[in-house]
Design a protein around this motif. Structure first.
Motif, mmCIF file in Angstrom:
data_model
loop_
_atom_site.group_PDB
_atom_site.id
_atom_site.type_symbol
_atom_site.label_atom_id
_atom_site.label_comp_id
_atom_site.label_asym_id
_atom_site.label_seq_id
_atom_site.Cartn_x
_atom_site.Cartn_y
_atom_site.Cartn_z
ATOM 1 N N ALA A 147 0.651 -1.298 0.012
ATOM 2 C CA ALA A 147 0.001 0.102 0.146
ATOM 3 C C ALA A 147 0.963 1.320 0.074
ATOM 4 C CB ALA A 147 -0.969 -0.048 1.099
ATOM 5 N N ALA A 148 1.999 1.213 0.807
ATOM 6 C CA ALA A 148 2.774 2.114 0.748
ATOM 7 C C ALA A 148 3.389 2.544 -0.661
ATOM 8 C CB ALA A 148 3.838 2.062 1.832
ATOM 9 N N ARG A 149 3.789 1.447 -1.207
ATOM 10 C CA ARG A 149 4.436 1.484 -2.496
ATOM 11 C C ARG A 149 3.402 2.150 -3.719
ATOM 12 N NH1 ARG A 149 8.991 -1.704 -3.954
ATOM 13 N NH2 ARG A 149 8.278 -3.198 -2.186
ATOM 14 N N ARG A 150 2.309 1.739 -3.631
ATOM 15 C CA ARG A 150 1.196 1.965 -4.103
ATOM 16 C C ARG A 150 0.934 3.686 -4.082
ATOM 17 N NH1 ARG A 150 -3.591 -0.488 -2.950
ATOM 18 N NH2 ARG A 150 -2.201 -2.314 -2.682
ATOM 19 N N ALA A 151 0.874 4.034 -2.730
ATOM 20 C CA ALA A 151 0.604 5.518 -2.416
ATOM 21 C C ALA A 151 1.617 6.362 -3.305
ATOM 22 C CB ALA A 151 0.531 5.633 -1.008
ATOM 23 N N ALA A 152 3.230 5.837 -3.109
ATOM 24 C CA ALA A 152 4.091 6.582 -3.670
ATOM 25 C C ALA A 152 3.943 6.700 -5.098
ATOM 26 C CB ALA A 152 5.398 6.028 -3.064
ATOM 27 N N ALA A 153 3.715 5.630 -5.686
ATOM 28 C CA ALA A 153 3.336 5.507 -7.235
ATOM 29 C C ALA A 153 2.410 6.447 -7.512
ATOM 30 C CB ALA A 153 3.463 4.176 -7.652
ATOM 31 N N ASP A 154 1.235 6.288 -6.852
ATOM 32 C CA ASP A 154 -0.019 6.982 -7.434
ATOM 33 C C ASP A 154 0.201 8.601 -7.340
ATOM 34 O OD1 ASP A 154 -1.177 4.864 -7.971
ATOM 35 O OD2 ASP A 154 -2.495 4.680 -6.053
ATOM 36 N N GLY A 155 1.071 8.834 -6.206
ATOM 37 C CA GLY A 155 1.387 10.416 -5.991
ATOM 38 C C GLY A 155 2.092 10.948 -7.069
ATOM 39 N N LEU A 156 3.102 10.180 -7.324
ATOM 40 C CA LEU A 156 4.136 10.383 -8.593
ATOM 41 C C LEU A 156 3.067 10.770 -9.701
ATOM 42 C CD1 LEU A 156 7.108 10.699 -8.243
ATOM 43 C CD2 LEU A 156 7.302 8.528 -9.227
ATOM 44 N N LYS A 157 2.477 9.613 -10.189
ATOM 45 C CA LYS A 157 1.387 9.881 -11.294
ATOM 46 C C LYS A 157 0.730 10.991 -11.307
ATOM 47 C CE LYS A 157 -0.129 5.737 -12.197
ATOM 48 N NZ LYS A 157 -1.240 4.823 -11.979
ATOM 49 N N ASN A 158 0.259 11.362 -10.289
ATOM 50 C CA ASN A 158 -0.586 12.608 -10.049
ATOM 51 C C ASN A 158 0.218 13.995 -10.194
ATOM 52 O OD1 ASN A 158 -3.196 11.552 -9.688
ATOM 53 N ND2 ASN A 158 -2.995 11.080 -7.389
ATOM 54 N N LEU A 159 1.638 13.785 -9.519
ATOM 55 C CA LEU A 159 2.376 14.842 -9.744
ATOM 56 C C LEU A 159 2.572 15.102 -11.273
ATOM 57 C CD1 LEU A 159 4.931 14.999 -6.930
ATOM 58 C CD2 LEU A 159 2.999 16.506 -7.139
ATOM 59 N N ARG A 160 3.071 14.148 -11.928
ATOM 60 C CA ARG A 160 3.264 14.362 -13.394
ATOM 61 C C ARG A 160 2.219 14.864 -14.298
ATOM 62 N NH1 ARG A 160 6.294 9.218 -13.104
ATOM 63 N NH2 ARG A 160 8.522 9.959 -12.841
#
Lengths: 205, 163
Positions: B137-150
């Protein structure tokens, strides 16, 4: 680890350097708030002096340590962390009085220190000797033998030497006023040069 | 042997401030930083010598940032939440201001995961403990956050996306 490398640019952006002023301001605020909350077991600062940079450290009880640069200030702080408490903060305010008195001493405006002391780093015979050192007046000297007699243990000349060498509060507690019986300076925690400088300073007054 | 607390401030002060800025924006970061180190100083003598000091500090900062947000929610300020030019003046340029706005717009968990991963550089196992979920879940939160930032801030983040 790969994802971090790929996102170096993002990482760099989010990690924009924090300027030194911002950190200095926050540190200052921490000093004040920690002092108010009674959380600073040891406060310290460093000051410039004619005998080099001096580390001054104080507990809430009083000045607990004066250290010469040659003693390695980082190592002195580590020892304080072990012997007193790891709640150590660079917090110059608590050292204001000590710093001012030392400055006055070096500019010949002060002969006697009356800053509060914390002698908790010394024990037993060493502490006894160190307690008596301020009885040697400014500009005067005593031999290790004199000091041994003064504390009522005339045979303990060598132990007096050790007590002077391990004085946690040099300059303020004047171990530099104790010389060999033949008048040569003997050792000094701050080095021979520093001892000579202090003796000359007091002799010239 | 426990080193003097001053060393902890010197070594980790800047990183914790960056983490607080990502969590709260530059404006409220100072308060969270101060609360974090005051709290850390209080608890420091009891910290096990083997502890990861940075992870410990980030965990405290995580809680303090939540407190700051809670107080801010209870006493909303009339002023805009994202200052045009951040306090401190060390985040210059409008591109950066855009980034901070994009970071601020992220859901809390994504913003936290990004701060702990990309600013503090903590392993996902530590991040999962702080966020109170699984490592995945932590990994996914970071990945999703990154995607959103992009998505919301394409200007500044192009190299990573194209590689």
């Amino acid at each position: 680890m790969n994802d971090i490398r790929h996102d170096d640019d993002l990482s760099a952006l989010l990690s924009t350097p924090v300027d030194a002023d911002a950190l200095a301001r926050l540190h200052h605020r921490l000093e004040q708030e920690a002092e108010q909350a009674g959380l600073v077991d040891v406060a310290y600062t460093t000051i410039d002096s004619p005998v080099g940079t001096l580390l001054l450290a104080a507990t809430p009880e009083g000045l607990v340590r004066v250290a010469f640069a040659r003693e390695d200030h980082d190592r002195v702080l580590e020892t304080l962390s072990q012997k007193i408490s790891s709640r150590i903060l660079r917090s110059p305010k608590r050292l204001d009085v000590a710093a001012r008195e030392i400055d006055e001493y070096f500019t010949r405006r002060r002969q006697v220190f009356d800053v509060r002391l914390d002698l908790s780093l010394s024990h037993g015979f060493r502490r006894l000797v160190q307690t008596h050192l301020p009885e040697i007046a400014y500009g005067q000297t005593r031999s290790y033998r004199d000091m041994a007699e003064l504390v009522g243990n005339p045979k303990a000349v060598r132990a007096v030497g050790t007590a002077c060498a391990t004085n946690p509060l040099p300059i303020v507690v004047p171990c530099h006023r104790v010389l060999r019986t033949d008048g040569t300076p003997g050792g000094y925690v701050g080095g021979l040069e520093a001892k000579t400088l202090l003796l000359d300073l007091e002799a010239a007054a | 042997m426990k080193e003097p607390f001053e060393n902890v401030v010197a070594r980790h002060g800047a990183t914790v401030l960056r983490v607080c800025r990502v969590l709260l924006g530059p404006h409220d970061a100072d308060d969270a930083w101060s609360e974090t180190f005051l709290s850390a100083l209080r608890a420091y003598p009891d910290l096990p010598e083997t502890a990861n000091v940075e992870a410990w500090l980030v965990t405290i900062a995580h809680r303090k940032a939540i407190d700051v947000l809670r107080v801010a929610k209870r006493n909303p300020l009339p002023v805009g939440e994202v200052p045009e030019t951040p306090a401190g003046g060390d985040l210059p340029g409008s591109a950066d201001a855009d980034l901070w706005a994009a970071v601020k717009a992220l859901p809390a968990k994504q913003r936290q995961a990004i701060a702990y991963r990309y600013v503090a550089g903590l392993p996902y196992a530590e991040i999962a403990q702080i966020l109170g979920g699984t490592v995945e879940a932590a990994r996914r939160a970071a990945a999703d956050g990154l995607k959103n930032l992009r998505k919301n801030h394409p200007g500044a983040i192009t190299r990573g996306a194209s590689s």
